[in-house]
Design an enzyme around this catalytic site. Structure first.
Site, short mmCIF file in Angstrom:
data_model
loop_
_atom_site.label_atom_id
_atom_site.label_comp_id
_atom_site.label_asym_id
_atom_site.label_seq_id
_atom_site.Cartn_x
_atom_site.Cartn_y
_atom_site.Cartn_z
N SER A 104 0.89 -1.12 0.05
CA SER A 104 0.24 0.17 -0.22
C SER A 104 0.79 1.14 0.23
O SER A 104 0.15 2.49 -0.73
CB SER A 104 -1.05 0.13 0.62
OG SER A 104 0.00 -0.02 2.56
N HIS A 141 -5.84 -4.72 -0.93
CA HIS A 141 -5.83 -3.08 -2.07
C HIS A 141 -6.22 -4.29 -3.45
O HIS A 141 -6.01 -2.73 -4.96
CB HIS A 141 -4.49 -2.22 -1.53
CG HIS A 141 -4.67 -1.85 -0.29
ND1 HIS A 141 -5.25 -0.65 -0.27
CD2 HIS A 141 -3.82 -2.42 0.85
CE1 HIS A 141 -4.72 0.07 0.80
NE2 HIS A 141 -4.11 -0.50 1.43
N LYS A 174 -12.50 -1.33 2.37
CA LYS A 174 -11.96 -0.62 1.38
C LYS A 174 -12.43 -0.48 0.32
O LYS A 174 -14.05 0.52 -0.01
CB LYS A 174 -10.75 -0.93 1.28
CG LYS A 174 -9.58 -1.18 2.74
CD LYS A 174 -7.94 -0.96 2.88
CE LYS A 174 -7.24 -1.48 3.33
NZ LYS A 174 -7.33 -0.73 4.45
#
Ligand SMILES: Cc1ncc(COP(=O)(O)O)c(C=O)c1O
Length: 399
Positions: free
Chosen positions: A186, A214, A245
């Site tokens: 990330s 992610h 997320k």
């Protein structure tokens, strides 16, 4: 008793954090998370630092599903799952996550931090070996520390070093060997070499665990994650991930993998056994997200188009950017103080982005980590690129 001495000690620690320039201030948002956010001081700014990749954090259909979930199941569960806290919604969400990810079974946690903290100790013991990328997320590092397996660390995304560590684990007679990596790192927006990793896993008879926080929802042709992106679905044994997320950004995490492993986690994993579970509204909203993503890949396509447009724009300006294809787009500026100045100037221009510097990233590699969302319009992207042009001139970022 909280003594005067201890208070002083804590104050001094805080002062030293501040004097090193490492104190983290939090910008207060007074509306919903979106491409634009309203701040407590009344300003509305463009947001380039959320993990709201698909722009679903304030989607009306998801909010309606969450409200319905709350109407039908109440506000909270007030219990861990195995006592009296399991809902039909939790079972449905686990089943749909398994289908979406292409895994046998899934167990939910209150957060992916908990999933990563609880997965290793429950499955592995002193005879086993964990071989972990040096830049893995803090939650993986903590989870590995809590486990009694032997630990090996390989240089970041370096297949030659991974092979060396695997050979060493084999030489020491490790029973199970587990390679552990972030799917996407990330700080850099770099995608792990899952092809190389799964090839080595096959060669050395190791398992593979990928934290896909992610990537889930948008990497790969249908958004299933880095295993789909690298065409190695079926070769990654365990996936961990977050609902906090791209998948709506609510909260919650999970581990997906073979049925017996997931069953054993339900029996032994401490953050699962000793903590309350997902609130009904979060479970219902997250279910809605998965159903939307199964129906259409429009948002991931829009995200990828936005990402390419922004990356190309930065390149044309001559700025140095890390990664090649991911919506995490770090613009490298080198100096820590400079990253803070740029972040401040950007905010004056109505754009919210955060500077990262040592010790979060290596010394001399300070950067503005920008993140692209499907919710950004072309106009938003042009605005940030115009701002970068001015910033590049003001701070001499380009030779
Ligand atoms: C790679 C990675 N793993 C795990 C986590 C933790 O996720 P959660 O917010 O669900 O605890 C994060 C969040 O920052 C992350 O980036």
């Amino acid at each position: 008793m909280y003594s005067k001495g201890f208070r002083e000690e804590l104050k001094q620690t805080l002062e030293s954090i501040e004097s090193e320039g490492l104190y983290k201030d939090e910008l207060v948002i007074v509306g919903s998370q979106s491409a634009q956010v309203r701040l407590a001081d009344g300003r509305t700014v463009l947001n380039f630092c959320a993990n709201n990749y698909l722009g679903l954090a304030d989607h009306p259909d998801i909010m309606a599903a969450a409200k319905k979930g709350m109407d039908e199941h109440g506000f909270g569960m007030a219990s861990v799952r195995f006592i009296c806290g399991t809902l039909d919604l939790h079972k449905e969400l686990e089943a749909e996550l398994s289908t979406f990810l292409g895994m046998e079974d899934t167990i939910l946690y209150a957060a992916c931090f908990d999933a990563n903290s609880g997965v290793f100790e429950a499955l592995l013991g002193t005879d086993d070996a964990i071989i972990s990328d040096q830049l893995n997320h803090a939650s993986l590092i903590d989870g590995i520390r809590l486990c009694k397996a032997a630990r090996y660390r390989y240089q970041h995304n370096d297949m030659a070093d991974l092979e060396k560590q695997l050979k060493e684990a084999v030489a020491k007679g490790a029973r199970q060997k587990v390679i552990v990596t972030d799917g996407v790192f990330s700080m850099d927006g770099v995608v792990a070499d899952l092809k190389g990793i799964t090839d080595l896993a096959e060669q050395y008879d190791a398992l593979v665990l990928v934290d896909d926080c992610h990537a889930t929802g948008f990497m790969g042709e249908s958004g299933r994650g880095t295993h789909e992106h690298h065409n190695v679905m079926g070769k990654v044994d365990i996936l961990t991930g977050t609902l906090g997320k791209a998948l709506g950004g609510g909260s919650g995490g999970y581990v997906s993998g073979p049925k017996e492993m997931i069953d054993l986690l339900r029996q032994r994993s401490r953050p699962y056994l000793f903590s309350n579970t997902l609130a009904p509204a979060v479970a219902a909203g997250s279910l809605k997200v998965l159903r939307m993503l199964e129906r259409s890949t429009y948002l991931r396509e829009r995200l990828m188009e936005n990402t390419l447009y922004y990356r190309e724009g930065l390149k044309k300006l001559g700025l140095t950017v890390r990664g090649t294809e991911h919506p995490i787009v770090p613009v490298m500026v080198g100096d820590a103080a400079l990253s803070q100045k740029i972040s401040k100037r950007m905010l004056e221009k109505g754009i919210f982005m955060v500077g990262f510097f040592y010790p979060v990233v290596p010394k001399g590699e300070a950067r503005l980590r920008t993140q692209i969302s499907a919710a950004h319009s072309r106009n938003d992207l042009d605005q940030v690129l115009d701002a970068w042009k001015e910033i590049a001139e003001e701070f001499n970022l380009v030779d």
